[in-house]
Design an enzyme around this catalytic site. Structure first.
Site, PDB file in Angstrom:
ATOM      1  N   ARG A 108      29.482  15.018  -1.985  1.00  0.00           N
ATOM      2  CA  ARG A 108      30.754  14.760  -2.680  1.00  0.00           C
ATOM      3  C   ARG A 108      31.130  13.276  -2.590  1.00  0.00           C
ATOM      4  O   ARG A 108      30.967  12.536  -3.549  1.00  0.00           O
ATOM      5  CB  ARG A 108      31.842  15.655  -2.075  1.00  0.00           C
ATOM      6  CG  ARG A 108      33.124  15.745  -2.890  1.00  0.00           C
ATOM      7  CD  ARG A 108      34.051  14.557  -2.739  1.00  0.00           C
ATOM      8  NE  ARG A 108      34.523  14.332  -1.367  1.00  0.00           N
ATOM      9  CZ  ARG A 108      35.247  13.281  -1.006  1.00  0.00           C
ATOM     10  NH1 ARG A 108      35.580  12.361  -1.880  1.00  0.00           N
ATOM     11  NH2 ARG A 108      35.625  13.125   0.256  1.00  0.00           N
ATOM     12  N   ASP A 109      31.569  12.818  -1.430  1.00  0.00           N
ATOM     13  CA  ASP A 109      32.016  11.422  -1.314  1.00  0.00           C
ATOM     14  C   ASP A 109      30.830  10.486  -1.555  1.00  0.00           C
ATOM     15  O   ASP A 109      30.957   9.429  -2.172  1.00  0.00           O
ATOM     16  CB  ASP A 109      32.605  11.175   0.082  1.00  0.00           C
ATOM     17  CG  ASP A 109      33.572  10.008   0.133  1.00  0.00           C
ATOM     18  OD1 ASP A 109      33.476   9.119  -0.737  1.00  0.00           O
ATOM     19  OD2 ASP A 109      34.419   9.964   1.035  1.00  0.00           O
ATOM     20  N   HIS A 154      37.957  10.782   8.944  1.00  0.00           N
ATOM     21  CA  HIS A 154      37.030  10.508   7.830  1.00  0.00           C
ATOM     22  C   HIS A 154      36.934   8.986   7.699  1.00  0.00           C
ATOM     23  O   HIS A 154      37.863   8.349   7.201  1.00  0.00           O
ATOM     24  CB  HIS A 154      37.623  11.162   6.579  1.00  0.00           C
ATOM     25  CG  HIS A 154      36.919  10.912   5.305  1.00  0.00           C
ATOM     26  ND1 HIS A 154      36.133  11.855   4.679  1.00  0.00           N
ATOM     27  CD2 HIS A 154      36.890   9.828   4.489  1.00  0.00           C
ATOM     28  CE1 HIS A 154      35.659  11.370   3.550  1.00  0.00           C
ATOM     29  NE2 HIS A 154      36.115  10.136   3.400  1.00  0.00           N
ATOM     30  N   HIS A 171      35.161   5.322   6.623  1.00  0.00           N
ATOM     31  CA  HIS A 171      34.225   4.529   5.821  1.00  0.00           C
ATOM     32  C   HIS A 171      33.833   3.327   6.685  1.00  0.00           C
ATOM     33  O   HIS A 171      34.538   2.965   7.631  1.00  0.00           O
ATOM     34  CB  HIS A 171      34.878   4.134   4.489  1.00  0.00           C
ATOM     35  CG  HIS A 171      34.983   5.296   3.536  1.00  0.00           C
ATOM     36  ND1 HIS A 171      34.165   5.443   2.440  1.00  0.00           N
ATOM     37  CD2 HIS A 171      35.770   6.399   3.549  1.00  0.00           C
ATOM     38  CE1 HIS A 171      34.463   6.572   1.810  1.00  0.00           C
ATOM     39  NE2 HIS A 171      35.446   7.168   2.459  1.00  0.00           N
ATOM     40  N   CYS A 200      35.394   6.012  -2.732  1.00  0.00           N
ATOM     41  CA  CYS A 200      36.265   6.572  -3.760  1.00  0.00           C
ATOM     42  C   CYS A 200      36.285   5.648  -4.971  1.00  0.00           C
ATOM     43  O   CYS A 200      36.556   4.461  -4.827  1.00  0.00           O
ATOM     44  CB  CYS A 200      37.673   6.738  -3.202  1.00  0.00           C
ATOM     45  SG  CYS A 200      38.828   7.295  -4.447  1.00  0.00           S
TER      46      CYS A 200
END
Ligand code: HMG
Ligand code: MG
Length: 312
Positions: free
Chosen positions: A14-15, A225, A227, A258
């Site tokens: 997904r990401d 979460h 990055h 994103c």
């Protein structure tokens, strides 16, 4: 005494892929999930039921799940193991996820993730809605998901900083988290969307958070979460483990970002690599059920898949 267990969610399908500029074939996404199924991660975030105009790369969410339904052994009564999840921004997204389960005849999608932010600008850019509007949209999503036996994760983006507004006040994050808990989500996921975190800012966030929402024994588990823009995500993981966080997201090969967090000069950064996360967690003395070798094989496939898709 057995080491504390840390929960690992791989979000690469997904990401990892939502911002990918090459076209990734559905069969390659399915293969990536298949490889992840053999790694021992607790959860795989498979795709998003969002508008394909907004995120074209994940327009095949139903097809990916449909193919997985034919691969995974049918789990009577319960859901898939590991847990499979998907992002849903609204009721239409939830309907897409429930349709997958209806077609499969069992609870293939075991969790849906709603997503909002601690920054108004980011919320508008990402979902065309204010934070308050996103929360209103989630109300029927949470109720509808629970009625079908699905868990709900509530993401809060820009938990450390916003790409457009700068540093985020931890109090603003905690406020949005509380409102998600009031809606009945089963899990809070704090997103450092642009990888701005340091050990210090992670501790400051978790300190403010845990004064209102307990990290252990509270109403819902908390996931972090991260990055990894500046290579500091592992130090944030160590700080978070010290503060009591026992659940993290990551993406094999560090893919991700994103599409609405980047600018022309600064593209959205990838997630912390799952291989790196799991090693960091093990080195800190915690246990996961993850086989790092299997994770590295999935990472090698992911790297090659993305390289081939980008080739002219
Ligand atoms: P909108 O344009 O305001 O929505 O978008 P709308 O209700 O006006 O609908 C517009 C069109 O989209 C309509 O189709 C709807 O049917 C359709 P048309 O009539 O034009 O053909 N539509 C949908 N289609 C499929 N699935 C749906 C859906 N909803 C409406 N669920 C919307 C609002 C929320 C839909 C849009 O802004 C959107 O899809 N945004 C998603 C953005 C996104 O996925 N961002 C990345 C994920 S968040 C992230 O990466 C952060 C995270 O990793 C944590 C972190 O790092 O911080 C989670
Ligand atoms: Mg993210």
């Amino acid at each position: 005494m057995a080491p504390d267990r840390v929960r690992i969610t791989d979000v690469s399908p997904r990401d990892g892929l939502q911002n990918e500029r090459g076209v990734i074939a559905t069969r390659d996404k399915v293969r990536l999930v298949e490889l992840l199924l053999g790694t021992g991660v607790d959860e795989i975030e498979v795709s998003s039921f969002v508008s394909s105009k907004w995120v074209p790369q994940l327009g095949d969410a139903a097809e990916v799940f449909g193919a997985l339904a034919g691969i995974l052994p049918r789990a009577e009564g319960g859901g898939a193991s590991p847990l499979l999840s998907a992002l849903v921004p609204n009721e239409k997204g939830l309907a897409g996820a429930l349709e997958v389960n209806r077609a499969a005849g069992w609870r293939l999608v075991g969790k849906v993730s709603v997503f909002t932010a601690a920054s108004e600008t980011f919320s508008k850019r990402n979902t065309n809605a204010t934070i308050a509007e996103t929360l209103e949209r989630f109300r029927p999503v949470v109720a509808g998901a629970h009625a079908e036996g699905l868990l709900v994760r509530g993401y809060v983006s820009c938990a450390i900083a916003c790409p457009f507004e700068g540093a985020t006040d931890p109090a603003a994050v905690v406020e949005v988290c509380q409102r998600l808990l009031d809606l009945g989500v089963d899990e809070i996921d704090l997103g450092d969307t642009i990888g701005a975190g340091t050990a210090e800012s992670t501790r400051a966030l978790l300190d403010a958070y845990s004064r209102r929402i307990p990290l252990a024994g509270g109403p819902a588990p908390t996931t972090l979460h991260l990055h990894d823009t500046f290579g500091r995500a592992a130090e944030c993981v160590r700080a978070a483990l010290g503060a009591g966080v026992r659940s993290f997201d990551a993406s094999v090969a560090g893919l991700g970002g994103c599409p609405y967090a980047g600018t022309a000069e600064r593209p959205a950064p990838g997630n912390i690599a799952s291989e790196r996360l799991v090693r960091t967690v093990h080195e800190a003395g915690f246990a996961t059920g993850v086989d790092v070798g299997a994770l590295e094989r999935a990472a090698a496939f992911a790297r090659e898949m993305v390289r081939a898709a980008r080739a002219p």
